[in-house]
Design a protein around this motif. Structure first.
Motif, short mmCIF file in Angstrom:
data_model
loop_
_atom_site.label_atom_id
_atom_site.label_comp_id
_atom_site.label_asym_id
_atom_site.label_seq_id
_atom_site.Cartn_x
_atom_site.Cartn_y
_atom_site.Cartn_z
N ALA A 137 22.01 -1.69 12.50
CA ALA A 137 22.60 0.04 11.86
C ALA A 137 22.42 0.14 10.21
O ALA A 137 22.41 1.32 10.13
CB ALA A 137 24.28 -0.71 12.20
N ARG A 138 21.73 -0.33 9.49
CA ARG A 138 21.61 -0.17 8.00
C ARG A 138 20.58 1.29 7.58
O ARG A 138 20.63 2.07 6.87
CB ARG A 138 21.64 -1.35 7.50
CG ARG A 138 20.18 -1.77 7.07
CD ARG A 138 20.61 -3.41 6.47
NE ARG A 138 20.22 -4.67 6.58
CZ ARG A 138 19.65 -5.21 5.82
NH1 ARG A 138 19.79 -5.24 4.45
NH2 ARG A 138 19.34 -6.65 6.43
N LEU A 139 19.49 0.58 8.72
CA LEU A 139 18.42 1.69 8.81
C LEU A 139 18.96 2.79 9.55
O LEU A 139 18.66 4.56 8.98
CB LEU A 139 17.51 1.61 10.26
CG LEU A 139 16.38 0.84 10.36
CD1 LEU A 139 15.68 0.54 11.60
CD2 LEU A 139 16.08 0.83 8.81
N LEU A 140 20.15 2.77 9.90
CA LEU A 140 20.84 4.72 10.90
C LEU A 140 21.76 5.02 9.55
O LEU A 140 22.31 5.84 9.37
CB LEU A 140 21.85 4.42 11.73
CG LEU A 140 20.56 3.93 12.92
CD1 LEU A 140 21.68 4.16 14.40
CD2 LEU A 140 19.59 5.31 13.63
N ALA A 141 22.00 4.14 8.18
CA ALA A 141 22.47 4.70 7.28
C ALA A 141 21.28 5.25 6.82
O ALA A 141 22.24 5.54 5.17
CB ALA A 141 23.67 3.30 6.90
N ALA A 142 20.76 4.64 6.30
CA ALA A 142 19.74 4.97 5.11
C ALA A 142 19.39 6.65 5.21
O ALA A 142 19.75 7.41 5.91
CB ALA A 142 17.78 4.01 5.34
N ASP A 143 18.98 7.25 4.06
CA ASP A 143 18.76 8.54 4.14
C ASP A 143 17.33 9.08 4.75
O ASP A 143 17.53 10.11 5.29
CB ASP A 143 17.99 9.32 2.28
CG ASP A 143 19.23 9.27 2.19
OD1 ASP A 143 20.86 9.33 1.76
OD2 ASP A 143 19.31 8.61 0.53
N LEU A 144 16.26 8.19 5.18
CA LEU A 144 15.25 8.54 5.80
C LEU A 144 14.68 7.08 6.53
O LEU A 144 15.27 6.38 5.87
CB LEU A 144 13.68 8.73 4.70
CG LEU A 144 13.96 10.45 4.12
CD1 LEU A 144 12.63 10.52 3.47
CD2 LEU A 144 14.37 11.52 5.60
N VAL A 145 13.96 7.17 7.47
CA VAL A 145 13.17 6.03 8.78
C VAL A 145 11.89 6.36 8.24
O VAL A 145 11.57 7.34 9.60
CB VAL A 145 14.10 5.61 9.75
CG1 VAL A 145 13.54 4.52 10.46
CG2 VAL A 145 15.75 5.25 9.88
N LEU A 192 0.77 -1.33 0.16
CA LEU A 192 -0.05 0.19 -0.30
C LEU A 192 0.64 1.78 0.38
O LEU A 192 0.02 2.59 -0.78
CB LEU A 192 -1.35 0.32 1.37
CG LEU A 192 -2.18 -1.20 1.01
CD1 LEU A 192 -2.73 -0.90 2.59
CD2 LEU A 192 -2.88 -0.84 0.17
N ARG A 193 2.64 1.18 0.68
CA ARG A 193 2.71 2.65 0.74
C ARG A 193 3.06 3.18 -0.81
O ARG A 193 3.87 4.56 -0.93
CB ARG A 193 4.10 2.13 1.15
CG ARG A 193 4.65 1.53 0.47
CD ARG A 193 5.98 1.63 1.54
NE ARG A 193 7.26 0.80 1.11
CZ ARG A 193 7.74 -0.47 1.39
NH1 ARG A 193 7.52 -0.46 3.40
NH2 ARG A 193 8.24 -1.22 1.15
N GLY A 194 2.81 2.84 -2.14
CA GLY A 194 3.72 3.28 -2.84
C GLY A 194 4.85 3.36 -3.17
O GLY A 194 5.96 2.59 -2.37
N ASP A 195 5.57 4.88 -3.84
CA ASP A 195 6.97 4.78 -3.92
C ASP A 195 7.48 6.12 -2.66
O ASP A 195 8.41 6.71 -2.54
CB ASP A 195 6.79 5.96 -5.26
CG ASP A 195 6.40 5.00 -6.09
OD1 ASP A 195 7.17 4.15 -5.92
OD2 ASP A 195 6.12 5.51 -7.32
N LEU A 196 7.01 5.90 -1.63
CA LEU A 196 7.68 6.53 -0.48
C LEU A 196 9.01 6.34 -0.34
O LEU A 196 9.15 5.16 0.29
CB LEU A 196 6.55 5.79 0.85
CG LEU A 196 6.08 6.32 2.59
CD1 LEU A 196 6.38 8.08 2.19
CD2 LEU A 196 5.78 6.20 2.85
N PRO A 197 9.48 6.76 0.12
CA PRO A 197 11.03 7.33 0.14
C PRO A 197 11.23 6.86 1.10
O PRO A 197 11.02 7.12 2.50
CB PRO A 197 11.51 8.48 -0.18
CG PRO A 197 10.32 9.38 -0.53
CD PRO A 197 9.10 8.82 -0.24
N GLY A 198 12.82 6.50 1.56
CA GLY A 198 13.05 6.30 2.67
C GLY A 198 13.03 4.63 3.37
O GLY A 198 12.41 3.76 2.17
N ALA A 199 14.06 4.06 4.34
CA ALA A 199 14.12 3.04 4.60
C ALA A 199 12.68 2.52 5.27
O ALA A 199 12.23 3.14 6.32
CB ALA A 199 15.05 2.72 5.69
#
Length: 171
Positions: free
Chosen positions: A121-129, A36-43
């Motif tokens: 840790a990889r969440l904290l390396a994303a542009d957005l969470v 359902l989220r479509g193209d919502l950016p980020g992790a």
């Protein structure tokens, strides 16, 4: 007293924490979110509310596709004895949310720091969470720095963990 989603978003704004919130139908699982989220950016996150055999509670937040082996996770988060999923009652008592709305942002409802927080840790390396703001009818996007600032304000210094990509998944 538990924060409401509106009070949480006001807390973020009052503390200068930039966040963008999107409204959507209720999402109960990662699969529903993906559909359902479509193209919502980020992790996007998967949240596990766990307890060990000593009744220590943990909120483990991972990137949504990270497989989890609870036995391997035990040592990474300092659990004593086996890990199991916390009950619905304990989840509501400790974090003020129900299943389907589990989120790092629920730490605002844990002023006594009864829950140990662990973040992949990889969440904290994303542009957005992307996190639910205490309801599964919204998704709030924060930068990792903003998320860490929020956790600091709630008094939760997260354990930063890394999981092997080849671990068997949790069902």
């Amino acid at each position: 007293m538990s924060f409401t989603p509106a009070a949480l978003l006001a807390f973020l704004a009052d503390h200068g924490i930039a966040a963008v919130t999107h409204h959507h139908p209720p999402l109960h699982t990662v699969a529903e979110s993906q559909a359902l989220r479509g193209d919502l950016p980020g992790a996007h996150t998967k949240n596990l509310f766990l307890r060990d055999s000593k009744k220590t509670y943990f909120l483990v937040t991972l990137e949504e596709n990270t497989p989890v082996d609870l036995k391997a996770l035990r040592s990474k988060i300092g659990a004593r004895g086996g890990l199991s999923f916390g009950s619905t009652e304990a989840l509501y008592e400790k974090l003020g949310v129900l299943p389907g709305s589990v989120t790092l942002l629920a730490t605002i409802n844990d002023p006594d720091h009864q829950v140990i927080v662990a973040v992949e840790a990889r969440l904290l390396a994303a542009d957005l969470v992307n996190c639910h703001p205490l309801t599964n009818e919204k998704t709030t996007a924060l930068t990792p720095d903003a998320l860490l600032r929020f956790l600091e304000l709630t008094g939760h210094a997260p354990l930063r963990i890394s999981l092997d990509a080849d671990a068997p998944p949790v069902d």
